[in-house]
Write a protein that holds these residues in place. Structure first.
Motif, mmCIF file in Angstrom:
data_model
loop_
_atom_site.group_PDB
_atom_site.id
_atom_site.type_symbol
_atom_site.label_atom_id
_atom_site.label_comp_id
_atom_site.label_asym_id
_atom_site.label_seq_id
_atom_site.Cartn_x
_atom_site.Cartn_y
_atom_site.Cartn_z
ATOM 1 N N VAL A 52 0.693 -1.307 0.114
ATOM 2 C CA VAL A 52 0.019 -0.061 0.288
ATOM 3 C C VAL A 52 0.761 1.335 0.316
ATOM 4 O O VAL A 52 1.767 1.133 0.633
ATOM 5 N N GLU A 53 -0.085 2.665 -0.588
ATOM 6 C CA GLU A 53 0.732 3.756 -0.393
ATOM 7 C C GLU A 53 2.057 3.610 -0.919
ATOM 8 O O GLU A 53 2.844 4.168 -0.031
ATOM 9 N N GLY A 54 3.111 2.911 -2.258
ATOM 10 C CA GLY A 54 3.498 3.159 -2.705
ATOM 11 C C GLY A 54 4.832 2.030 -2.270
ATOM 12 O O GLY A 54 6.069 2.195 -2.266
ATOM 13 N N LEU A 55 4.489 1.459 -1.321
ATOM 14 C CA LEU A 55 4.880 -0.225 -0.652
ATOM 15 C C LEU A 55 5.491 -1.480 -1.380
ATOM 16 O O LEU A 55 4.817 -1.211 -2.507
ATOM 17 N N VAL A 56 6.581 -1.724 -2.235
ATOM 18 C CA VAL A 56 7.035 -2.478 -3.086
ATOM 19 C C VAL A 56 8.158 -3.575 -2.996
ATOM 20 O O VAL A 56 9.067 -2.921 -2.104
ATOM 21 N N LEU A 57 8.057 -4.150 -3.800
ATOM 22 C CA LEU A 57 8.539 -5.480 -3.232
ATOM 23 C C LEU A 57 9.391 -6.521 -4.487
ATOM 24 O O LEU A 57 8.440 -7.017 -5.189
ATOM 25 N N GLU A 73 14.493 -6.163 -2.879
ATOM 26 C CA GLU A 73 14.736 -4.527 -3.143
ATOM 27 C C GLU A 73 13.479 -4.731 -2.885
ATOM 28 O O GLU A 73 12.011 -4.452 -3.277
ATOM 29 N N MET A 74 13.517 -3.234 -1.993
ATOM 30 C CA MET A 74 11.896 -3.257 -0.669
ATOM 31 C C MET A 74 12.134 -1.984 -0.235
ATOM 32 O O MET A 74 13.091 -1.223 -0.548
ATOM 33 N N GLY A 84 16.189 -0.647 0.783
ATOM 34 C CA GLY A 84 17.000 -1.359 -0.425
ATOM 35 C C GLY A 84 17.280 -2.693 -0.427
ATOM 36 O O GLY A 84 15.946 -3.174 -0.794
ATOM 37 N N THR A 85 17.690 -3.316 -0.416
ATOM 38 C CA THR A 85 18.300 -4.476 -1.042
ATOM 39 C C THR A 85 18.668 -4.853 -0.172
ATOM 40 O O THR A 85 20.122 -5.001 0.243
ATOM 41 N N TYR A 134 2.602 -7.808 0.801
ATOM 42 C CA TYR A 134 3.037 -7.512 -0.609
ATOM 43 C C TYR A 134 2.002 -8.671 -1.711
ATOM 44 O O TYR A 134 2.284 -9.365 -1.053
ATOM 45 N N CYS A 135 1.291 -7.934 -2.134
ATOM 46 C CA CYS A 135 0.633 -8.837 -3.180
ATOM 47 C C CYS A 135 0.965 -8.932 -4.480
ATOM 48 O O CYS A 135 1.067 -7.972 -5.237
#
Length: 137
Positions: A52-57, A73-74, A84-85, A134-135
């Motif tokens: 959510v809100e731009g979080l990414v994995l 990479e998160m 970071g990675t 993350y989904c």
């Protein structure tokens, strides 16, 4: 197949060097099989996952480190320094990694398991902890 034969040959040779050879012969192959099944499952997670809100994995294989090793990479928080990675390794229940001096386990779950109402309806997710997941759509 060749790797298995070599492993078994080594175990047979080593069994003559110890008194407790039965224990070694039964434990070593099981550990190897478990490791292979761990990374075969987690290899399916390679790719991009969104929170959510731009979080990414983004998970990729760490080829130089070998099978079962990953680069994570998160972007795991809203602050600029919360990205970071990180190096991860396949474990029994997911991918184990260290971040900010703490050990974490990235594991499979659904939207409910993330603890975030915005992801509650999702079916295919990865969870670090309650409030961080993350989904895939």
């Amino acid at each position: 197949m060749i790797k298995t034969a070599l492993t078994l040959s080594a175990l047979i040779l080593l069994s003559g060097c110890t008194e407790d050879s039965d224990t070694q012969e039964t434990q070593a192959p099981a550990a190897t099989e478990q490791s292979q099944s761990d990374y075969q499952a987690t290899d399916q997670w390679v790719g991009k996952w969104t929170g959510v809100e731009g979080l990414v994995l983004d998970i990729s294989k760490n080829q130089p480190a070998g099978p079962g090793h990953y680069l994570l990479e998160m972007r795991y928080g809203l602050d600029a320094d919360q990205s970071g990675t990180f190096e991860g390794q396949a474990a029994e229940q997911g991918i184990s990694f260290s971040r900010e001096g703490e050990r974490h386990l990235l594991r499979a779950g659904d939207g409910e398991a993330t603890g975030m109402k915005w992801l509650a309806e999702k079916q295919e997710c990865l969870v670090v902890q309650s409030g961080e997941g993350y989904c895939r759509d």
